[in-house]
Each structure stands twice: as C-alpha cells, then as structure tokens.
Design an enzyme around this catalytic site. Structure first.
Site, PDB file in Angstrom:
ATOM      1  N   THR A 117       0.811  -1.218   0.000  1.00 33.78           N
ATOM      2  CA  THR A 117       0.000   0.000   0.000  1.00 33.78           C
ATOM      3  C   THR A 117       0.846   1.270   0.000  1.00 33.78           C
ATOM      4  OG1 THR A 117      -1.500   1.314   1.382  1.00 33.78           O
ATOM      5  CG2 THR A 117      -0.137  -0.267   2.519  1.00 33.78           C
ATOM      6  N   TYR A 141      -1.619   0.247  10.005  1.00 30.55           N
ATOM      7  CA  TYR A 141      -1.890  -0.504   8.780  1.00 30.55           C
ATOM      8  C   TYR A 141      -0.672  -0.420   7.848  1.00 30.55           C
ATOM      9  CZ  TYR A 141      -3.658  -1.240   4.049  1.00 30.55           C
ATOM     10  OH  TYR A 141      -3.815  -1.641   2.754  1.00 30.55           O
TER      11      TYR A 141
END
Ligand code: UDP
Length: 327
Positions: A117, A141
């Site tokens: 990501t 995350y």
C-alpha cells in the site's frame, strides 16, 4: 499456468483478481477466513476456508493444490481501526503473512505477489511518491504492510523467494460485468459510502477534515480502477514466471483528486445530489497520496485505461444498484 493460491480471494480486490486469473488461464484457489470476505464472491475456482494464523491448515492447502504462485491479498486494511487496535493489525497482517511465506517456502512455491500500500510511504507533503520514496508510515496498517515487505526481502535472501510487491493507491470501481464488486461490512471507504448516502441507505457522508493544506482543504488521493489493478497482478505473475526477479511497483495513475472533487464527480455521474457534511480529521490520514506510476507502465507494460474517476464511479454505481452478496 497452473494453480495460484489467492489469500483473501473472497474480498473486494481478491475476487476481482480471481476473475482475471481465470480469464488468463490460471486456476485461482481462494484461501479466506470470511471475516471480511464473502463466500458468494468466490466464483472462479475452489474455496478453502482458513486463517493465515493456522500454519497446519496452510500446509494442507499447499499440499492439496501444489500452487505455482501465491497472490497475497488477505489483510485487515482500515487505517482508522489500525490506529485504535494496532495489535490486531500486527498479529493478523504480519504474523499471518509470516506463516504464509514460511508455508510457501516449505512447499517450494517461490513466486509471490504481494498486495502492499501507499500507506507505507506516510505523509510526505506535496511530493509525487515513486518506488524509491522513503517509507515512513503514519498508521499501524501501513507499518504492518511495510514489515511484510521486509519479510519478503529476507526470505528472498535466505530461500530464493521471488516477489512482486504492488503498492496500491486508492482502489475503486467494480467488475463491469457485475459478477463481483466492493462490499465491506462495515463500510469505511469513500466511494461506496458516498453511493450509499446518495441512495439514502445511510446518513450524509462526513468529509474527514477540511483544513488540510490542499487547494480545497480536503485530502487528496490517487484512485485506480480495481480491474486495472488486478490486470497488473497478472502481469506481475508473468514477470516472475519470466525470471525477471523481485521488484516493487506502485499502482496508481499519477493524478490526485480531493474528497470534494470525488463528490463532484459522483454528482455528475449519478445525476443525484450527494448529501454530505464537514467533519473532523480522521486519525492516521495523510494529506496527499499520489503515485509516480511510470515504472509499472514502462516495465510491466501496464495501462490503467479504465481508471478515470468517472469510469470508476460509474462501474461502482452499477454494482451498487444491481450487485450484492448474501450476508
Ligand atoms: N473519507 C472521508 N469520509 C469518509 C471516508 C473517507 O472524507 O466517510 C476520506 C478519507 O479521509 C480519505 C479519502 O476519503 O482522504 C479516502 O479514504 P478511504 O477510507 O476510502 O481510503 P484510504 O485513503 O483510507 O485508503
């Protein structure tokens, strides 16, 4: 060609990847715990329920299907939740991925495509992020995904694990055939929340922060169509099969849109009013995340031709109105 183990194959991106894999002549084997995925979304190959935290179960699935490669999508992926429950993210994402990598290596399955990501880059105001940009995640995350990238590099050095890492920007849209689409429970992503608000299925959309240092004060993101995104994964598999070695690729378009611009496009595409209100910033949000995406285009030959904001919202709107999974 052959079996490809798809972790998270019952989820939003994984289910689109399974469709693309099947179309490319592979057999996608979905491995999913169904905590955030939907059995209804597994339409293109066999399904094995299980958790990445159960190594014995993983060994069983590798032995049964003898996959030639792994595509690893399974992860918890909500920025806000990762800030309040970091342990959940480190345990599920990092420990689960470590089990998966070890099981793959033990089974001799050494081609690995990983869903990372842009959140690994963190907040680097007003720069276009390319694959060489520093990685300073500002939420758990992103930190968990960066750690998994490190795991892959270490297992390449020790065991020859070849990997392609894709750092996604903001994924949106749905399969234009309407077979699979985006459905999270609870939903936290901008485009589906906005479409729900348009249809009156939930309250007005809250814009998270209007005091960012951007032209209209709202966060800027680079949106990429899920079908283009999974096309890159097919190219990534071929890259590995051709022996081209481990590589990192950003997947975005290089164009950023603010939250207000996404709202404006949604109004234009749906021809409906978008009920919204202005709210506080959400913890963990970066001001601007825009991809320098030249590498995927020049080296992989990737062409994100469906990734206009208009097309993404149109495809998401169609799915929103016609598609669903049984809950
Ligand atoms: N966003 C928002 N309201 C919402 C959900 C998201 O304003 O109800 C904003 C969020 O702050 C971010 C952008 O929309 O700037 C995209 O957020 P999303 O959760 O879809 O993806 P993320 O960028 O967290 O991966």
């Amino acid at each position: 060609m052959g079996n490809v183990l798809v972790t998270g194959g019952a989820g939003y991106i994984g289910s689109h990847a399974c469709k693309a894999l099947k179309a490319a002549g592979h057999m996608p084997v979905t491995f999913d715990n169904l905590e955030t995925g939907w059995q209804d979304a597994v339409k293109f190959g066999p399904f094995e329920q299980g958790t990445l935290l159960d190594r014995a179960r993983l060994d069983e699935v590798f032995a049964k299907y003898q996959p030639v490669a792994v595509m690893h999508f399974a992860a918890l992926s909500q920025v806000g939740e990762s800030m309040s429950m970091p342990g959940l993210y480190w345990r599920n994402n990092v420990m689960g991925s470590l089990n998966l990598v070890e099981a793959a290596v033990a089974a001799g399955c050494l081609d690995f495509v990983f869903s990372s990501t842009c959140a690994t880059y963190g907040d680097q105001d007003n720069v276009v992020l390319d694959e060489n940009s520093a990685q300073h995640p500002i939420n758990a995350y992103g930190a968990s995904k960066r750690a998994i990238e490190d795991i892959l590099r270490d297992f390449e050095a020790s065991d020859g694990l070849r990997h392609v890492i894709f750092r996604y920007f903001n994924v949106a849209g749905a399969d234009p055939d309407g077979e699979v689409g985006e459905f999270h429970q609870p939903e936290t992503h901008l485009v589906p929340l906005m479409l729900d608000a348009i249809e009156g299925k939930r309250d007005a959309l809250t814009i998270f922060g209007t005091d960012y240092d951007t032209p209209d004060g709202t966060c800027i993101r680079d949106y990429v169509h899920v079908c283009d995104l999974v096309d890159a994964h097919i190219l990534g598999l071929k890259w590995l099969a051709d022996g081209k070695g481990s590589r990192v690729f950003n997947l975005g378009t290089g164009h950023g849109f603010s939250v207000r611009e996404v709202i404006d496009h949604s109004r234009a595409v749906t021809n409906r009013a978008v009920p919204f209100k202005e709210g506080a910033r959400r913890a963990g949000d970066c001001t601007k995340l825009v991809s320098g995406s030249a590498r995927a285009e020049t080296e992989l030959g990737w062409s994100p031709h469906r990734s206009t904001l208009k097309q993404m919202i149109a495809d998401a709107w169609k799915w929103h109105q016609t598609g669903h999974y049984d809950q």
